[in-house]
Design an enzyme around this catalytic site. Structure first.
Site, PDB file in Angstrom:
ATOM      1  N   SER A  75      30.355  51.409  38.289  1.00  0.00           N
ATOM      2  CA  SER A  75      30.854  50.123  39.120  1.00  0.00           C
ATOM      3  C   SER A  75      31.075  49.533  40.017  1.00  0.00           C
ATOM      4  O   SER A  75      31.249  48.279  40.928  1.00  0.00           O
ATOM      5  CB  SER A  75      31.135  48.904  37.503  1.00  0.00           C
ATOM      6  OG  SER A  75      30.639  48.852  36.360  1.00  0.00           O
ATOM      7  N   LYS A 121      29.282  47.809  42.771  1.00  0.00           N
ATOM      8  CA  LYS A 121      28.580  46.500  42.988  1.00  0.00           C
ATOM      9  C   LYS A 121      29.133  45.290  43.785  1.00  0.00           C
ATOM     10  O   LYS A 121      28.254  44.714  44.296  1.00  0.00           O
ATOM     11  CB  LYS A 121      29.198  46.325  41.299  1.00  0.00           C
ATOM     12  CG  LYS A 121      28.612  46.130  40.461  1.00  0.00           C
ATOM     13  CD  LYS A 121      29.459  46.161  39.310  1.00  0.00           C
ATOM     14  CE  LYS A 121      28.413  46.880  37.415  1.00  0.00           C
ATOM     15  NZ  LYS A 121      29.293  46.755  36.204  1.00  0.00           N
ATOM     16  N   TYR A 135      37.419  43.498  36.325  1.00  0.00           N
ATOM     17  CA  TYR A 135      37.476  42.975  34.500  1.00  0.00           C
ATOM     18  C   TYR A 135      38.533  42.406  33.895  1.00  0.00           C
ATOM     19  O   TYR A 135      38.841  41.309  34.459  1.00  0.00           O
ATOM     20  CB  TYR A 135      36.740  43.912  34.040  1.00  0.00           C
ATOM     21  CG  TYR A 135      35.965  44.987  34.529  1.00  0.00           C
ATOM     22  CD1 TYR A 135      35.470  44.743  35.130  1.00  0.00           C
ATOM     23  CD2 TYR A 135      35.887  46.841  34.457  1.00  0.00           C
ATOM     24  CE1 TYR A 135      33.625  45.645  35.635  1.00  0.00           C
ATOM     25  CE2 TYR A 135      35.130  47.182  35.118  1.00  0.00           C
ATOM     26  CZ  TYR A 135      34.285  46.506  35.750  1.00  0.00           C
ATOM     27  OH  TYR A 135      33.337  47.476  36.246  1.00  0.00           O
ATOM     28  N   VAL A 164      33.712  53.200  35.596  1.00  0.00           N
ATOM     29  CA  VAL A 164      33.980  54.117  34.533  1.00  0.00           C
ATOM     30  C   VAL A 164      34.903  55.676  34.731  1.00  0.00           C
ATOM     31  O   VAL A 164      34.036  56.104  33.276  1.00  0.00           O
ATOM     32  CB  VAL A 164      33.238  53.356  33.172  1.00  0.00           C
ATOM     33  CG1 VAL A 164      33.780  52.162  32.911  1.00  0.00           C
ATOM     34  CG2 VAL A 164      31.515  54.530  33.411  1.00  0.00           C
TER      35      VAL A 164
END
Length: 665
Positions: free
Chosen positions: A121, A124, A298, A316
């Site tokens: 991620s 992104k 997050y 992750v």
């Protein structure tokens, strides 16, 4: 358990375009030719080698700090490796690396900084940036929002109001961004993806096929998200094709050092500090960092901004990047994750860095009071143009009509507001305000607008603004264009440096004061060097003097040449320069009609100490040093008078230099 035993390879400080590898690294470089899933064990083995540090690569305060930080946080054993993607579960939980990349291209790293893992991620923000650059922010915002969700990163939920993903940092938003790649075929999309990531990293990157297959085979929740988005109109293509590029995006192989360089590209406002290439527009970087700050970590995003205070993104695989705009990018890799998917060691390292180095974005570090470095008037400091006594008297009387303001640091709203306020107050009774930008780091849009208003305000008072050291300054790109309308109407102008701006302002004052320029060609009696000589002495000199003509820009004398001639300018102007060459040297004096240069040849007979360049077409008289000495036998008063004139000229220049130094103290 010692981090040296498990993971540390000595940290290294590398320059912008060079890396030094020991002989032990050759095998690793060879292994990079293999697919990533085949060479994992090679890198794991390398990571655990207890290699002695190289003095040239493992030294300095920053390296020592990172080495110590790595050692002190390696004992954290909480959390677990991500296992919902089977291939990620194979990561060594003891892997640990930290890297910092500065905006001038220096990279510091400690631990397993060469270990490759998949970007996941952390990709992104960069795909979001690429979509903005390709389609524009308006088109992107029709596909994805910029609000935090409060839900896990893989939630199957869309914004109720606009029926779109909440932000591009969650899986739904990243899938929408993946479809916005410009290429149409799967192979072309992959090529576009890798080219984009390579520009950020400063080197070619590849895809870990094993991780890609593992993600593709187990990504059922992402498939649910993609079909839901197809139903809502947020993606248009076949979901499996969009998911394929998304899985490949997450499976790009990187090192901690790669991620630090990628983060520092954002810190450098879109310029890769290692390659120097412009990757993103600054406005795009602003948009990306804004979303990273609120959504990048997050469910932990709010606490992260409270504790660390830097735009960041986690993945992750165990990676975290953080960005301090204008200064540096940080990357940490450690696969042990907390409950929301962030690296536990990575979070702790970033907390320590933010605390120890005061990196929090909201720490007060932008004191606008220092934006004005110095200010003075034209009667205190004059240009390096050599002037006659009459001209100096006129400038002493009216020099206050010239003001100089030296600016420094970055110009944004707060600093620019102080600069224009101080300039306007200082220029109350001025005819010319010179604003020096030699030490200005950059000028943003707000500062440009304020400076434009300053030009208009002073123009209404009859004062022109001259900006110096703007042209050729990469930090000020766009400033000249923004002031184009004011430059065209002569409300302001650009000059190369303070000295030339001062000279032009002085010339204007002298013209108004009736100090007319010299005639086209001066007689010997009017030349400064020969003042005080009688007619017979001048007649004796005349046969020994030769005329020389030089084109504008021509080098007349070079430092290091034999000093054989003394020159007197009859028409035109020359600059005396010290420095590496006549193109970049610093002007220490400007000599005009009636004044001499190269006269030190008569005093010491040594080598030339400076370069001399013609600023305009020049007519000069030259007389050989040996010829003057020959004349001394018959007419000793000639040499005595010339010596006196040289000493008087040097004395005047020294007084001017002393006045300058006193004013700048």
């Amino acid at each position: 358990m010692s981090i040296r035993k498990n993971c540390e390879r000595p940290a290294r400080r590398i320059g912008a375009n060079a890396r030094t590898f020991s002989a032990a690294r050759t095998a690793i470089l060879y292994a990079r030719a293999l697919p990533l899933h085949i060479r994992k064990d090679i890198f794991r083995s390398d990571c655990k080698m207890d290699m002695p540090p190289s003095p040239a690569m493992s030294s300095g305060p920053v390296w020592e700090y990172l080495r110590r930080l790595l050692e002190e946080t390696s004992g954290i054993s909480d959390g677990k490796v991500a296992d919902y993607i089977p291939e990620l579960a194979k990561a060594d939980p003891e892997d640990f690396a930290i890297a910092i990349a500065t905006v001038d291209g220096t990279v510091y790293s400690a631990g397993c900084d060469e270990r490759e893992f998949t970007i996941q991620s952390v990709s992104k923000p960069f795909l979001f940036a690429h979509a903005i650059e390709t389609h524009g922010i308006g088109a992107v915002l029709r596909k994805v929002g910029v609000e935090p969700t409060g839900d896990p990163f893989n939630s199957i939920v869309l914004d109720d109001l606009n029926n779109r993903p909440f932000n591009p940092m969650v899986n739904a938003g990243a899938i929408a961004m993946a479809e916005m790649l410009a290429a149409r075929t799967p192979d072309a999309r992959q090529a576009e993806l890798l080219e984009m990531f390579g520009k950020f990293a400063g080197r070619g990157l590849g895809i870990d096929e094993a991780v890609y297959r593992s993600e593709s085979e187990t990504g059922h929740r992402n498939r649910a998200i993609a079909y839901m988005m197809l139903n809502s109109g947020m993606i248009d293509g076949p979901p499996e094709e969009v998911l394929d590029i998304y899985f490949r995006q997450c499976s790009v192989g990187v090192t901690t050092r790669d991620l630090a360089v990628m983060a520092s590209t954002l810190a450098a406002h879109g310029r890769n500090p290692v390659t120097g290439a412009r990757v993103l527009a600054p406005d795009t970087v602003r948009d990306v960092l804004s979303v990273m700050a609120t959504c990048g970590m997050y469910d932990y995003a709010g606490q992260w901004m409270f504790d660390v205070g830097l735009p960041a993104k986690s993945g992750v695989s165990g990676a975290i990047i953080a960005v301090l705009p204008g200064q540096l990018g940080i990357a940490v890799y450690s696969p042990r994750l907390d409950s929301v998917g962030n690296s536990i060691r990575g979070v702790e390292v970033c907390k320590r860095l933010a605390r120890d180095f005061s990196l929090h974005a909201y720490i007060d570090r932008s004191d606008t009071r220092g934006v004005v470095r110095r200010r003075y008037r034209g009667d205190e400091v004059r240009s390096n143009r050599v002037r006659s006594r009459r001209e100096l008297d006129a400038l002493s009387e009216r020099g206050r009509e010239i003001v100089v303001i030296e600016a420094q640091g970055p110009l944004f709203f707060g600093s620019a507001e102080r600069l224009i306020r101080k300039t306007a107050a200082f220029a109350q009774d001025a005819r010319v305000a010179i604003v020096d930008f030699r030490r200005v780091a950059y000028v943003d849009g707000a500062a440009t607008t304020l400076l434009g208003e300053l030009v208009l305000d002073l123009a209404r008072r009859g004062c022109r603004v001259v900006f110096t050291d703007v042209k050729g300054n990469a930090n000020l790109a766009g400033f000249e264009t923004a002031l184009a309308d004011k430059l065209e109407t002569d409300q302001c102008e650009l000059e190369s440096d303070i000295d030339r701006a001062l000279e032009a302002a002085e010339d204007a004052i002298l013209a108004e004061a009736g100090q007319a320029g010299p005639r086209e060609r001066l007689a010997l009696a009017e030349l400064e060097l020969f003042q005080g000589l009688g007619k017979e002495d001048l007649a004796a000199l005349e046969g020994s003097i030769s005329s020389y003509q030089f084109d504008s820009g021509e080098t007349i004398l070079r430092a290091g040449d034999d000093a054989q001639l003394i020159f007197i300018v009859a028409r035109g102007s020359v600059s005396i320069l010290v420095g590496s060459d006549t193109a970049t040297g610093r002007r220490v004096a400007s000599v005009g009609p009636g004044q001499s240069f190269g006269e030190m040849a008569l005093l010491d007979g040594g080598k030339r100490s400076a370069d001399v360049r013609a600023d305009t077409p020049v007519l000069a008289y030259g007389i050989a040093v040996e010829e003057l000495r020959r004349l001394f036998d018959a007419r000793p008063q000639i040499l005595t008078t010339i010596y006196a004139n040289i000493i008087r000229s040097i004395s005047s220049r020294l007084r001017n230099a002393n006045d300058h130094l006193r004013a700048l103290q």
